[in-house]
Design an enzyme around this catalytic site. Structure first.
Site, PDB file in Angstrom:
ATOM      1  N   LYS A   1       6.116   5.477   4.743  1.00  5.58           N
ATOM      2  CA  LYS A   1       4.985   4.890   5.456  1.00  5.58           C
ATOM      3  C   LYS A   1       4.123   5.983   6.095  1.00  5.58           C
ATOM      4  CE  LYS A   1       5.799   0.634   4.260  1.00  5.58           C
ATOM      5  NZ  LYS A   1       7.101   0.122   4.273  1.00  5.58           N
TER       6      LYS A   1
HETATM    7  C1  LIG Z   1       7.724  -1.302   4.099  1.00 10.60           C
HETATM    8  C2  LIG Z   1       7.342  -2.725   4.213  1.00 10.60           C
HETATM    9  C3  LIG Z   1       8.136  -3.657   4.900  1.00 10.60           C
HETATM   10  C4  LIG Z   1       9.532  -3.375   5.380  1.00 10.60           C
HETATM   11  O1  LIG Z   1       9.691  -2.322   6.228  1.00 10.60           O
HETATM   12  P1  LIG Z   1      11.106  -1.528   6.266  1.00 10.60           P
HETATM   13  O2  LIG Z   1      10.956  -0.694   7.491  1.00 10.60           O
HETATM   14  O3  LIG Z   1      11.172  -0.735   5.006  1.00 10.60           O
HETATM   15  O4  LIG Z   1      12.185  -2.528   6.387  1.00 10.60           O
HETATM   16  C5  LIG Z   1       7.662  -4.948   5.059  1.00 10.60           C
HETATM   17  N1  LIG Z   1       6.485  -5.318   4.552  1.00 10.60           N
HETATM   18  C6  LIG Z   1       5.706  -4.465   3.859  1.00 10.60           C
HETATM   19  C7  LIG Z   1       4.390  -4.951   3.351  1.00 10.60           C
HETATM   20  C8  LIG Z   1       6.112  -3.151   3.649  1.00 10.60           C
HETATM   21  O5  LIG Z   1       5.358  -2.320   2.932  1.00 10.60           O
END
Ligand SMILES: *Cc1c(COP(=O)(O)O)cnc(C)c1O
Length: 376
Positions: A191
């Site tokens: 991210k």
């Molecule tokens: C990455 C992501 C998540 C989940 O986040 P994690 O921290 O990996 O559990 C949820 N929704 C979207 C759209 C994402 O890209």
């Protein structure tokens, strides 16, 4: 020419992480609570311009708790954007509820207000009220929030904002992550900023966040012994990871600027190619451009498909990826109802994400662009 691997989106450390990690070790706060967790929550809220935050072990955990707090249970309906990562929808299934998937619209690639209205009307006519609507800001692009929030208000269904990909983005000047009754962020390794793994639950009302912290620490009631009246979870963020998050938050604006610069470069270098269209940014929206994405219509590109481009990049050690495969096309959600047309399907068939990490070099970007240009 270098042949080193170019990743889609890899962690980009600021160098200050070690200072915070060292503090955690020196003070023996090596636990899923501590001063970095508290400070990270405050700094997040300060960055977002208000509200309250609970730092959690992942974005998925944050969504799970959001649905628990909204009372989602077996047999309930939860409306959810189909064009997204599976983590948006899986928590619906954790609770035994039924996801209902909704199409996207072409101006933001996010939740289609018309599909949302059709679904809300359809269930209202049957005397059914969905427990929540989950909307996403994919690739950092804010959804059409004015229309979506108005519909949720009219039908009195809470909007859960999945801003996992959108930290640093704004809609009409207001930060993504502050629009939901409950909103969530992710700090996974890919991210825009990372805690290695982590997430946050955000709310405008403090009581929601207090409840989330309670549920995230095994729902322990006040008593000298261990006393539980509710099912709890172990979802808090580690103090060591929160330290990484504090260092990352300091450079978030630089990370957004770098990713937006990648997008501008790609668009300038590739946007003229026939049939190739980058993800649009509507007036009033400011994307963090987490990933630079486009669609390629083979009918207008002399037969060249996005898969041709992906394979050409892969052959040169460059990671690119198709856009999300919609949830209504996933075997695991085969039973779920769907409202909408083929916008999400076409985005998946024709779309590609390019390497977009804020640590990408100019030489990396040039390599990517040259390979794509050569396919036309
Ligand atoms: C990455 C992501 C998540 C989940 O986040 P994690 O921290 O990996 O559990 C949820 N929704 C979207 C759209 C994402 O890209």
């Amino acid at each position: 020419m270098s042949t080193s691997k170019i990743w889609l989106s890899s962690p980009h450390l600021s160098g200050h992480e070690i200072t915070y990690i060292q503090q955690a070790l020196d003070t023996n706060w090596v636990a899923p609570l501590g001063p970095h967790v508290d400070a990270f929550e405050q700094e997040l809220v300060h960055y977002l311009g208000g509200g309250y935050a609970a730092a959690l072990s992942s974005g998925t955990a944050a969504l799970h708790l959001a649905l628990v707090m909204l009372g989602v249970g077996p047999g309930d309906l939860v409306l959810c954007q189909s064009f997204t990562f599976a983590a948006s929808a899986n928590p619906i299934k954790y609770l035994g509820a039924m996801p209902v998937f909704l199409d996207s619209e072409p101006t933001t690639w996010n939740l289609c207000p018309q599909a949302l209205e059709d679904a809300l009307k359809h269930y209202a006519a049957q005397g059914q009220k969905p427990k929540a609507v989950i909307g996403v800001h994919l690739y950092g692009m804010p959804a059409r929030l004015d229309e979506l929030l108005a519909l949720c208000a009219a039908y009195e269904v809470p909007f859960v904002e999945d801003a996992a990909e959108a930290l640093g983005a704004t809609y009409r000047g207001q930060a993504a992550g502050t629009f939901g009754v409950l909103s969530i962020l992710s700090f996974n390794g890919n991210k825009i900023i990372t805690t290695s793994g982590g997430g946050a639950l955000l709310a405008r009302e403090e009581s929601w966040v207090q409840q989330a912290r309670f549920l995230a620490t095994q729902a322990r009631d006040p008593a000298p012994h261990y006393q539980h009246a509710q099912v709890g979870y172990n979802y808090r963020l580690s103090n060591v990871c929160a330290g990484i998050g504090r260092a990352q938050l300091e450079v978030l604006d630089q990370r957004v600027a770098a990713r937006r610069a990648h997008f501008d470069y790609y668009q300038a270098q590739l946007g003229y190619l026939p049939g190739l269209v980058f993800q649009p940014e509507a007036a009033g929206s400011y994307s963090n451009r987490w990933l630079s994405c486009f669609t390629l219509d083979p009918a207008r590109a002399g037969g060249t498909s996005r898969e041709d481009l992906r394979l050409a990049l892969e052959a040169e050690q460059i990671e690119s990826r198709p856009l999300w495969k919609p949830m209504h096309q996933q075997p695991v959600f085969a039973q779920a109802p769907y409202f909408g047309g083929t916008v999400a399907d076409t985005l998946f068939e024709q779309g590609l994400c390019l390497p977009s990490g804020s640590n990408l070099t100019e030489a990396d970007r040039e390599r990517v662009v040259k390979i794509i240009q050569d396919q036309f």
